[in-house]
Write a protein that holds these residues in place. Structure first.
Motif, PDB file in Angstrom:
ATOM      1  N   PRO A 236     -66.658 -40.837  25.020  1.00 28.56           N
ATOM      2  CA  PRO A 236     -66.348 -42.172  24.938  1.00 28.56           C
ATOM      3  C   PRO A 236     -67.724 -42.912  25.386  1.00 28.56           C
ATOM      4  O   PRO A 236     -68.002 -44.166  24.862  1.00 28.56           O
ATOM      5  N   LEU A 237     -68.658 -42.482  25.831  1.00 30.01           N
ATOM      6  CA  LEU A 237     -69.921 -42.940  26.383  1.00 30.01           C
ATOM      7  C   LEU A 237     -70.840 -43.105  24.975  1.00 30.01           C
ATOM      8  O   LEU A 237     -71.550 -43.628  24.998  1.00 30.01           O
ATOM      9  N   ARG A 246     -62.929 -47.105  24.237  1.00 31.29           N
ATOM     10  CA  ARG A 246     -62.913 -45.847  23.971  1.00 31.29           C
ATOM     11  C   ARG A 246     -62.491 -44.909  25.421  1.00 31.29           C
ATOM     12  O   ARG A 246     -61.976 -43.877  25.387  1.00 31.29           O
ATOM     13  N   LEU A 247     -62.886 -45.620  26.575  1.00 36.60           N
ATOM     14  CA  LEU A 247     -62.376 -45.055  27.619  1.00 36.60           C
ATOM     15  C   LEU A 247     -60.981 -44.625  27.870  1.00 36.60           C
ATOM     16  O   LEU A 247     -60.176 -43.782  28.630  1.00 36.60           O
ATOM     17  N   ARG A 248     -60.401 -45.850  27.225  1.00 39.13           N
ATOM     18  CA  ARG A 248     -58.920 -45.877  27.451  1.00 39.13           C
ATOM     19  C   ARG A 248     -58.262 -44.861  26.452  1.00 39.13           C
ATOM     20  O   ARG A 248     -57.319 -44.102  26.809  1.00 39.13           O
ATOM     21  N   PRO A 332     -72.190 -42.594  15.099  1.00 36.89           N
ATOM     22  CA  PRO A 332     -71.360 -42.379  16.305  1.00 36.89           C
ATOM     23  C   PRO A 332     -70.745 -40.728  16.052  1.00 36.89           C
ATOM     24  O   PRO A 332     -70.780 -39.701  17.000  1.00 36.89           O
ATOM     25  N   ASP A 333     -70.683 -40.211  14.775  1.00 33.75           N
ATOM     26  CA  ASP A 333     -70.242 -38.813  14.668  1.00 33.75           C
ATOM     27  C   ASP A 333     -71.462 -37.863  15.052  1.00 33.75           C
ATOM     28  O   ASP A 333     -71.094 -36.737  15.617  1.00 33.75           O
ATOM     29  N   LEU A 338     -74.090 -33.841  19.027  1.00 30.23           N
ATOM     30  CA  LEU A 338     -74.912 -33.717  19.879  1.00 30.23           C
ATOM     31  C   LEU A 338     -74.515 -33.560  21.253  1.00 30.23           C
ATOM     32  O   LEU A 338     -74.852 -32.781  22.068  1.00 30.23           O
ATOM     33  N   ALA A 339     -73.538 -34.491  21.703  1.00 32.23           N
ATOM     34  CA  ALA A 339     -72.944 -34.387  22.902  1.00 32.23           C
ATOM     35  C   ALA A 339     -72.144 -33.198  23.280  1.00 32.23           C
ATOM     36  O   ALA A 339     -72.037 -32.708  24.447  1.00 32.23           O
TER      37      ALA A 339
END
Length: 749
Positions: A236-237, A246-248, A332-333, A338-339
């Motif tokens: 989400p970050l 996103r967090l929800r 974002p993808d 990377l995350a």
């Protein structure tokens, strides 16, 4: 929509295709040719791994997995749930299907009802490994990769090779490798769980698939489950705005996945005190991980993806990493991949780097941190496909610019041939390895037919007479070189479902660590572990202290029986030691060397206590034994043992099975509490006289409720999208008249 709202939407629509290769166009050809590459990778696997379908005694951990499949088939055929059954064959028995990731064995055992458990095991191994590129392709597409990039990741999927050999690679699974079969199941679900979870966080759709795949990953393989869940905390970050949305979404996925896998997680947590920690491996890199320095060295030098050859996959992964880094602000993808790579690296560094900080991870004391390098491999593989596709597209454009009169498609064909040549070090290396593995399987099959047939005659006698366990050496002594072909006899016994002692550290039973310290020169240890049979090389004899008689000789193997041994013994408790699941093995060493059990003397266990005392043991008083077993009947496959004991004075009847709170006992028909005696055996107090004692195992009882909770969670996840759409339509239907009325008011109508 206001102009300010429209600008970010247009920017997002433009940014996402920017990370795809420029040749990811539409049309029927663009749709089928990437799948032809996936099919080629799958076909390569199917052709090279055919030997995995042959029946053979396994050299690695597949011996345990195949045994669990056979056990699951038997239990299911009898109408029993394997999760609540007593698994008797290793470590003095345990509720193995509760403590271990047993869903693969249960599913394959169910298939075994139709085709036979051994056939089902071999074919799941073969097909899951061969078809894995399909999962990689679908995952890459879910992360927004174009068809060429996804196909490139799938094409490289069969060719990963690491220095440790336990990642997403052939050596982790095949006959000459490690045989981590349950990880293979989760290697299919983790890429899909990642892809669908990211899509749900990014786009707000596909919740049911994401929750189901993540929960399946948790149930199939615990370490892989950590990788499926942990990314939900960071994605989400990096998914972009609005952050709260996103967090929800991530919270819904995390909560839904945990509830859907509650039938696995809750029993593990509740029964954790009775699952031993692997003491001999504590402090090693196998448990603690190899640390940041070593892992990063392997990754950057190519030994994590291309060990033993030119680092072709590593180069593509590095290129993909660079492209994703450059696209950080617009894609974002790319940020998600990377995350995921960063999270997996942190897990792989493990306790070696972070020390006691890893204790904040739920269940961290039971994790093997080196296994998390599989996640690093998967993230790197998905990045490698993007790098390879980008490079291929650049080469095609360069060729077309230099030779504009070339026929259409010739440049792409030339690049494809070049790609095959570039991957030559990988497929040549793996092809040679597969041929070696096939030759080793063929040699072992010949040994099974000749030497195995000789040993089977002894096993038939053991199965006919029963009454105790079998010992044929251990991995830490002469047993490793006492073999059928290349397979040690103690592993061959497992393939024949013989209840044995000596094949150590295979389960989480409380007796598995004490078993590691078993002394085959000490007759009292045979009594503690319920060993009645010895299988020794022809010409060898039991140690002078062990009273045994030769029962049968067959080829290079001899069967000896120990008089007076069995599953149930009578004695008395003369003292007490303290222990817990982390030190029960170390606390048992003095006991195993004391000879107390030979005199019918036992020690109680103050379980859960960390220690105390000077380690000295009490000495048995010089007197006759408290009693003796006059008759015994044991059926530990069904979790039951009965004995008639004649007691001169009050004492205990001791069952040589790992203690678990599921054990119950009756004495002369009356329920009596079961207690633990050292090292970690089940015992019950009996009065003087002749007593009939029955031990029964009753497994964990809350599975129906937990399975219902998991099913309800999935049903809610399935129904939620339709409910939300209906609520949205109702809201829109109510808001539209109000909006029209407001507009008329503003217009003065």
């Amino acid at each position: 929509m206001t102009p300010a709202e429209a600008r970010p939407a247009r920017a997002s629509a433009i940014a996402r295709p920017a990370v795809r290769p420029p040749d990811d166009g539409g049309g029927r050809t663009a749709a089928w040719w990437p799948w032809s590459i996936v099919a080629a990778a799958v076909g390569w696997n199917l052709a090279n791994l055919q030997a995995l379908t042959l029946g053979v005694t396994y050299l690695n951990d597949s011996s345990l997995h195949e045994q669990m499949v056979r056990f699951a088939t038997v239990q299911l055929r009898a109408g029993h749930l394997p999760l609540t059954s007593w698994f008797p064959f290793l470590g003095a028995g345990s509720p193995q299907f509760l403590h271990y990731q047993s869903l693969p064995a249960i599913l394959t055992g169910a298939l075994g009802l139709l085709v036979g458990p051994d056939v089902a095991f071999r074919w799941t191994l073969y097909l899951l490994l061969s078809l894995w590129p399909i999962s990689v392709y679908l995952s890459a597409r879910a992360f927004g990769a174009g068809r060429p990039a996804a196909a490139a990741s799938a094409a490289m999927a069969p060719f990963l090779v690491s220095a440790t050999g336990v990642g997403y690679e052939q050596h982790a699974y095949v006959w000459t490798g490690f045989g981590v079969w349950t990880q293979l199941w989760a290697s299919w679900t983790l890429p899909l769980a990642w892809g669908w979870s990211w899509r749900a966080i990014r786009d707000g759709r596909g919740y049911l698939a994401a929750v189901l795949l993540t929960a399946l990953t948790v149930a199939l393989h615990f370490e892989t489950g950590y990788l499926a869940l942990s990314v939900l905390l960071v994605w989400p970050l990096v998914a972009g705005r609005p952050l709260v949305t996103r967090l929800r979404r991530a919270a819904v996925l995390l909560g839904g996945s945990l509830l859907a896998s509650a039938w696995v997680i809750v029993p593990l947590v509740e029964q954790r005190p009775w699952a031993a920690v692997n003491e001999p491996l504590q402090g090693s890199g196998l448990v603690n991980g190899y640390g940041a320095r070593e892992v990063m060295h392997w990754l950057l030098s190519g030994q994590l993806l291309d060990s033993g050859r030119l680092p072709v996959v590593t180069v593509f992964a590095a290129l993909g990493f660079g492209l994703a880094w450059l696209a950080w602000s617009s894609s974002p993808d790319a940020r998600a991949l990377l995350a995921a790579l960063a999270v997996c690296l942190l897990f792989a560094f493990g306790r070696t780097t972070f020390g006691s900080l890893v204790d904040v991870i739920p269940g961290g004391a039971d994790l093997f941190f080196r296994r998390f390098m599989m996640g690093v491999q998967l993230a790197a593989l998905l990045l490698a496909g993007r790098g390879a596709a980008w490079l291929a597209a650049r080469c095609v454009r360069l060729l077309e610019a230099r030779a504009p009169r070339w026929p259409a498609g010739l440049s792409a064909a030339a690049v494809l041939v070049a790609a095959i040549a570039v991957l030559a070090p990988a497929w040549l290396q793996l092809g040679a390895y597969d041929r070696h593995d096939g030759a080793a399987i063929a040699a072992q099959r010949r040994a099974d037919d000749i030497e195995g047939a000789e040993l089977d005659r002894l096993i038939a006698v053991i199965e006919r007479d029963g009454g105790g366990r079998t010992y044929a050496g251990m991995p830490s002594n002469w047993g490793q070189d006492f073999t059928v072909g290349a397979v040690p006899v103690f592993k061959y016994l497992e393939s024949r479902d013989v209840d044995e002692a000596g094949y150590t550290l295979r389960t989480a039973s409380l007796m598995t660590d004490p078993e590691y310290f078993f002394d085959d020169h000490d007759p009292s240890d045979y009594r503690l572990f319920g060993i009645r049979y010895l299988i020794l090389p022809a010409g060898a004899e039991p140690w002078w202290s062990v009273r045994a008689r030769l029962a049968m000789r067959s080829g290079p193997y001899c069967l000896w029986t120990i008089d007076g041994a069995g599953y149930v013994q009578a004695g008395q408790i003369i003292g007490e030691i303290s222990a817990n699941r982390t030190n029960v093995g170390a606390r048992s060493v003095r006991l195993l060397h004391s000879g107390l059990a030979a005199d019918g003397a036992y020690l109680g266990v103050r379980y859960g206590s960390g220690g105390g005392g000077d380690g000295r043991l009490p000495t048995a008083r010089s007197q006759s034994p408290a009693g003796a077993v006059s008759a015994e009947r044991a059926d530990l496959d069904d979790g039951e043992a009965a004995a008639t004991v004649r007691m001169r004075r009050p004492g205990v009847a001791v069952l040589s099975a790992s203690y678990d709170p599921g054990w119950t006992a009756t004495v002369n028909g009356r329920q009596r509490p079961v207690r633990m005696v050292a090292p970690a055996l089940a015992a019950v107090y009996v009065p003087a006289g002749t007593d009939h004692v029955v031990f029964r195992f009753r497994g964990y009882g809350d599975y129906p409720e937990l399975l219902a909770l998991s099913g309800l969670t999935l049903a809610m996840a399935a129904a939620a999208p339709a409910c939300l759409r209906r609520a949205r339509r109702r809201r829109d239907g109510k808001e539209t008249p109000r909006a029209a009325e407001s507009q008329r008011d503003r217009a003065g109508i």
